[in-house]
Design a protein around this motif. Structure first.
Motif, PDB file in Angstrom:
ATOM      1  N   ARG A 192       0.747  -1.379  -0.221  1.00 18.92           N
ATOM      2  CA  ARG A 192      -0.051   0.019  -0.015  1.00 18.92           C
ATOM      3  C   ARG A 192       1.150   1.060  -0.094  1.00 18.92           C
ATOM      4  N   MET A 193       2.171   1.151   1.020  1.00 23.51           N
ATOM      5  CA  MET A 193       2.861   2.661   0.177  1.00 23.51           C
ATOM      6  C   MET A 193       3.875   2.165  -0.979  1.00 23.51           C
ATOM      7  N   ALA A 194       3.544   1.604  -1.999  1.00 23.54           N
ATOM      8  CA  ALA A 194       4.507   1.564  -3.105  1.00 23.54           C
ATOM      9  C   ALA A 194       4.122   2.297  -3.782  1.00 23.54           C
ATOM     10  N   GLY A 195       5.788   3.226  -4.170  1.00 23.47           N
ATOM     11  CA  GLY A 195       5.659   4.670  -5.094  1.00 23.47           C
ATOM     12  C   GLY A 195       5.678   5.788  -3.835  1.00 23.47           C
ATOM     13  N   LEU A 196       5.345   5.644  -2.574  1.00 24.28           N
ATOM     14  CA  LEU A 196       5.530   6.598  -2.018  1.00 24.28           C
ATOM     15  C   LEU A 196       6.210   6.401  -1.027  1.00 24.28           C
ATOM     16  N   ALA A 197       6.642   5.313  -0.330  1.00 22.88           N
ATOM     17  CA  ALA A 197       7.719   5.154   0.854  1.00 22.88           C
ATOM     18  C   ALA A 197       9.543   5.353   0.141  1.00 22.88           C
ATOM     19  N   GLU A 198       9.729   6.028  -0.638  1.00 24.37           N
ATOM     20  CA  GLU A 198      10.883   6.194  -1.752  1.00 24.37           C
ATOM     21  C   GLU A 198      11.549   7.685  -0.538  1.00 24.37           C
ATOM     22  N   LEU A 360      -1.917  11.046  -1.626  1.00 22.68           N
ATOM     23  CA  LEU A 360      -2.045   9.967  -2.240  1.00 22.68           C
ATOM     24  C   LEU A 360      -1.174   8.882  -1.825  1.00 22.68           C
ATOM     25  N   VAL A 361      -1.263   7.694  -2.520  1.00 25.37           N
ATOM     26  CA  VAL A 361      -0.214   6.637  -2.719  1.00 25.37           C
ATOM     27  C   VAL A 361       0.380   6.705  -4.353  1.00 25.37           C
TER      28      VAL A 361
END
Length: 397
Positions: A192-198, A360-361
């Motif tokens: 669910r945090m893919a693309g945001l965790a970076e 937004l994710v």
């Protein structure tokens, strides 16, 4: 020449089909470029739409009920009262602090601050969960920075840009010195945090609250209320609303996602219409280019017809040309569309996140098979349809 033989048809294609494309390279590139622009717009708009659909999920949800007060945040007093009320059915209360900050660099980099006190080891109920891991890798500079900085865990993009060295975050004039002690790594693209965790900076709650709410220390962005198994949110919401009356709003996690959906539905529809419209515009551009091509070869077509070439062979000649140009333009448009979507998604997600009060994710920019097939079929089909329309108008003339 025996026009019914495959050899003769092949010679016809090489001499009048490929030969014409080589003699008119600029016109051929124009047709392919028109298709590439249409396909790129289709891929970009659908990728952005997919990113918005993914972004409806709350990446930081820790409970079934949410207590929020927009940008003002939830006061420490209200948090204390909710805890002390011991509402039947409530298992735990999890304050969450999140917001945007800038890292002092050249140029400044926008990051997402996240702080929560959840220590639940259940992957389904934690911020990380399965598919994400925290890798502790403090650098020498980071260890020294702990003497005058706050320990933080950062995403890979931030770790790469800072080189593991201490850095300063600032929000509206407030500054906080941070020392990286580890990295957030997403090992599952469906997390669910893919693309945001970076671009996430995870830190203790107290300094995060002081940085974002300097005049109200201890304030949280929201309270996530976790319920006991089998308890329905509707049974605890009245008690929470009584406590939060005039100070915050109470809603379920599903209502929060629906609220985001109400805001983004118009954008999703607009992206879909824009993608289809781009192919329609490309259709007319390709039609005009092919019309000129047919007009230039009218004399050649008359000679071939007099020599025995069939209408089907003549039509096949132009359809093959259109298919080749459409396929080439589609293959060029797909990576162009992904690059365009990746460039636009960051500012768009940040603007929407600020408007909605939560991030937004981010979308992961891997080409989905369904979108690739649709782009190839749409680009090639647009060119073939333009050739068919041009052939019909030519016969009428």
């Amino acid at each position: 020449c025996d026009w019914s033989s495959d050899v003769c048809s092949s010679d016809l294609w090489r001499s009048l089909g490929l030969g014409y494309l080589r003699r008119r390279p600029l016109r051929s590139l124009l047709v392919a470029f028109s298709i590439a622009l249409g396909v790129a717009t289709l891929v970009a708009t659908q990728s952005l739409r997919r990113g918005i659909v993914q972004g409806k999920r709350d990446p930081f949800s820790l409970g079934e009920v949410i207590v929020t007060n927009g940008r003002a945040g939830v006061s420490a007093e209200l948090e204390r009262q909710v805890r002390e009320a011991a509402i039947p059915g409530v298992a735990s209360v999890h304050p969450l602090v999140m917001g945007r900050a800038l890292i002092d660099s050249s140029p400044p980099r926008s990051v997402m601050i996240v702080a929560a006190d959840s220590t639940d080891t259940d992957p389904a109920k934690s911020l990380a969960g399965q598919g994400m891991e925290v890798r502790l890798s403090p650098s020498f500079q980071g260890v020294l920075g702990l003497l005058n900085g706050v320990p933080v865990v950062v995403g890979t993009a931030i770790s790469d840009s800072t080189g593991g060295r201490p850095f300063t975050m600032r929000v509206a004039g407030q500054r906080l010195r941070c020392s990286p002690v580890g990295q957030l790594l997403v090992t599952d693209s469906s997390h669910r945090m893919a693309g945001l965790a970076e671009t996430v900076v995870a830190l203790p709650r107290a300094p995060a609250s002081t940085l974002l709410y300097p005049e109200k220390p201890g304030t949280s962005s929201r309270l996530d209320i976790r319920l006991h198994a089998g308890v329905r949110p509707e049974s605890v919401i009245p008690a929470l609303e009584s406590l939060a009356k005039g100070r915050a709003q109470v809603r379920t996690a599903s209502e929060e996602e629906n609220l985001v959906g109400d805001v983004t539905t118009g954008m999703e529809l607009g992206f879909t219409i824009g993608g289809i419209g781009s192919l329609v515009v490309g259709l007319f551009l390709v039609y005009n280019a092919l019309a000129v091509s047919v007009a230039e070869r009218r004399r050649d077509m008359g000679i071939l017809r007099a020599c025995g070439a069939t209408r089907a062979q003549m039509a096949g000649l132009f359809l093959m040309e259109a298919s080749l140009l459409g396929l080439g333009g589609s293959l060029a448009g797909i990576p162009l569309g992904l690059a365009l979507a990746a460039a636009v998604s960051g500012p768009m997600s940040q603007a929407l996140g600020e408007a909605l009060g939560r991030p937004l994710v981010g979308a992961t920019w891997s080409l989905q098979p369904a979108l690739a097939i649709a782009a190839l079929a749409g680009g090639t089909g647009t060119a073939v349809l333009a050739a068919l329309i041009d052939r019909k108008s030519t016969r009428l003339n």
